[in-house]
Design an enzyme around this catalytic site. Sequence first.
Site, PDB file in Angstrom:
ATOM      1  N   GLY A  46      27.544   8.455  39.168  1.00 21.58           N
ATOM      2  CA  GLY A  46      27.714   8.949  37.810  1.00 21.58           C
ATOM      3  C   GLY A  46      26.413   8.861  37.046  1.00 21.58           C
ATOM      4  O   GLY A  46      25.531   8.062  37.381  1.00 21.58           O
ATOM      5  N   GLN A  51      21.166   8.184  29.793  1.00 21.37           N
ATOM      6  CA  GLN A  51      20.321   7.476  30.775  1.00 21.37           C
ATOM      7  C   GLN A  51      19.029   8.222  31.091  1.00 21.37           C
ATOM      8  O   GLN A  51      18.094   7.629  31.610  1.00 21.37           O
ATOM      9  CB  GLN A  51      21.113   7.255  32.076  1.00 21.37           C
ATOM     10  CG  GLN A  51      22.260   6.284  31.922  1.00 21.37           C
ATOM     11  CD  GLN A  51      23.048   6.179  33.206  1.00 21.37           C
ATOM     12  OE1 GLN A  51      23.952   6.960  33.448  1.00 21.37           O
ATOM     13  NE2 GLN A  51      22.689   5.228  34.053  1.00 21.37           N
ATOM     14  N   CYS A  91      24.999   0.259  38.067  1.00 19.57           N
ATOM     15  CA  CYS A  91      24.534   1.311  37.152  1.00 19.57           C
ATOM     16  C   CYS A  91      23.088   1.656  37.503  1.00 19.57           C
ATOM     17  O   CYS A  91      22.284   0.751  37.743  1.00 19.57           O
ATOM     18  CB  CYS A  91      24.612   0.789  35.716  1.00 19.57           C
ATOM     19  SG  CYS A  91      24.026   1.946  34.486  1.00 19.57           S
ATOM     20  N   LEU A  92      22.780   2.942  37.508  1.00 22.65           N
ATOM     21  CA  LEU A  92      21.406   3.353  37.834  1.00 22.65           C
ATOM     22  C   LEU A  92      20.408   2.831  36.803  1.00 22.65           C
ATOM     23  O   LEU A  92      19.222   2.733  37.093  1.00 22.65           O
ATOM     24  CB  LEU A  92      21.308   4.880  37.933  1.00 22.65           C
ATOM     25  CG  LEU A  92      22.105   5.505  39.082  1.00 22.65           C
ATOM     26  CD1 LEU A  92      22.002   7.023  39.037  1.00 22.65           C
ATOM     27  CD2 LEU A  92      21.641   4.974  40.430  1.00 22.65           C
ATOM     28  N   HIS A 133      32.942   4.221  32.443  1.00 26.02           N
ATOM     29  CA  HIS A 133      31.581   3.654  32.462  1.00 26.02           C
ATOM     30  C   HIS A 133      30.581   4.650  31.848  1.00 26.02           C
ATOM     31  O   HIS A 133      29.757   4.279  31.009  1.00 26.02           O
ATOM     32  CB  HIS A 133      31.217   3.326  33.913  1.00 26.02           C
ATOM     33  CG  HIS A 133      29.818   2.858  34.144  1.00 26.02           C
ATOM     34  ND1 HIS A 133      29.511   1.626  34.678  1.00 26.02           N
ATOM     35  CD2 HIS A 133      28.619   3.466  33.925  1.00 26.02           C
ATOM     36  CE1 HIS A 133      28.196   1.501  34.775  1.00 26.02           C
ATOM     37  NE2 HIS A 133      27.623   2.608  34.322  1.00 26.02           N
ATOM     38  N   GLU A 134      30.700   5.927  32.239  1.00 22.36           N
ATOM     39  CA  GLU A 134      29.744   6.930  31.743  1.00 22.36           C
ATOM     40  C   GLU A 134      29.966   7.228  30.259  1.00 22.36           C
ATOM     41  O   GLU A 134      29.002   7.428  29.511  1.00 22.36           O
ATOM     42  CB  GLU A 134      29.831   8.212  32.577  1.00 22.36           C
ATOM     43  CG  GLU A 134      29.513   8.043  34.063  1.00 22.36           C
ATOM     44  CD  GLU A 134      28.223   7.296  34.348  1.00 22.36           C
ATOM     45  OE1 GLU A 134      27.271   7.407  33.561  1.00 22.36           O
ATOM     46  OE2 GLU A 134      28.183   6.573  35.359  1.00 22.36           O
ATOM     47  N   HIS A 137      28.205   4.854  28.125  1.00 22.63           N
ATOM     48  CA  HIS A 137      26.777   5.147  27.925  1.00 22.63           C
ATOM     49  C   HIS A 137      26.568   6.038  26.691  1.00 22.63           C
ATOM     50  O   HIS A 137      25.617   5.861  25.936  1.00 22.63           O
ATOM     51  CB  HIS A 137      26.191   5.870  29.143  1.00 22.63           C
ATOM     52  CG  HIS A 137      25.784   4.959  30.261  1.00 22.63           C
ATOM     53  ND1 HIS A 137      24.839   3.963  30.117  1.00 22.63           N
ATOM     54  CD2 HIS A 137      26.174   4.916  31.563  1.00 22.63           C
ATOM     55  CE1 HIS A 137      24.675   3.343  31.294  1.00 22.63           C
ATOM     56  NE2 HIS A 137      25.480   3.897  32.179  1.00 22.63           N
TER      57      HIS A 137
HETATM   58 NI    NI Z   1      25.655   3.400  34.181  1.00 24.68          NI
END
Ligand code: NI
Length: 167
Positions: A46, A51, A91-92, A133-134, A137
Amino acid sequence: MALLKILHYPDPRLHTVAQPVERVDDEIRKLAADMAETMYAAPGVGLAATQVDRHIQMILVDVSETHDRLQVFINPQILQADGESVHEEGCLSVPGIYEQVRRAKHIRVRALDLQGQPFELEADGLLAICIQHEIDHLKGKVFVEYLSRLKQERIRHKLRKREREVM
Ligand code: NI
């Protein structure tokens, strides 16, 4: 297409609240394509526009093992959330950190697709977790903020140290 730079926690830009997309146009579709390339290259399941330092309400998700089930949600809204599930998340933007987070088990979400058409989706399992989760963000929230202050401090320390070592 182009690979985009992913912001890393504790970069304060990750706490920016994203604005709604007013018009789904070629610029948005180009950003979605670049975000998809960036997400698959990472690799991740995701990615939120936040991000990649674009503060608009768009998220991408693909939880398939075959990496061919890309779903794009523009201006996503959770209409309904129920049940409870605890799952290990990563998470990236927080590389190398995996922690248990409690979230709703089932959700119903409404969003626009890349043609600007509204749709609704019911999700559970990993897809539901990933969407929540996204969407966090887009609100400026990183998953580690669900953890204790002590744990958050340890994670910030670890990531700052690692960033210094890379430079
Ligand atoms: Ni994330």
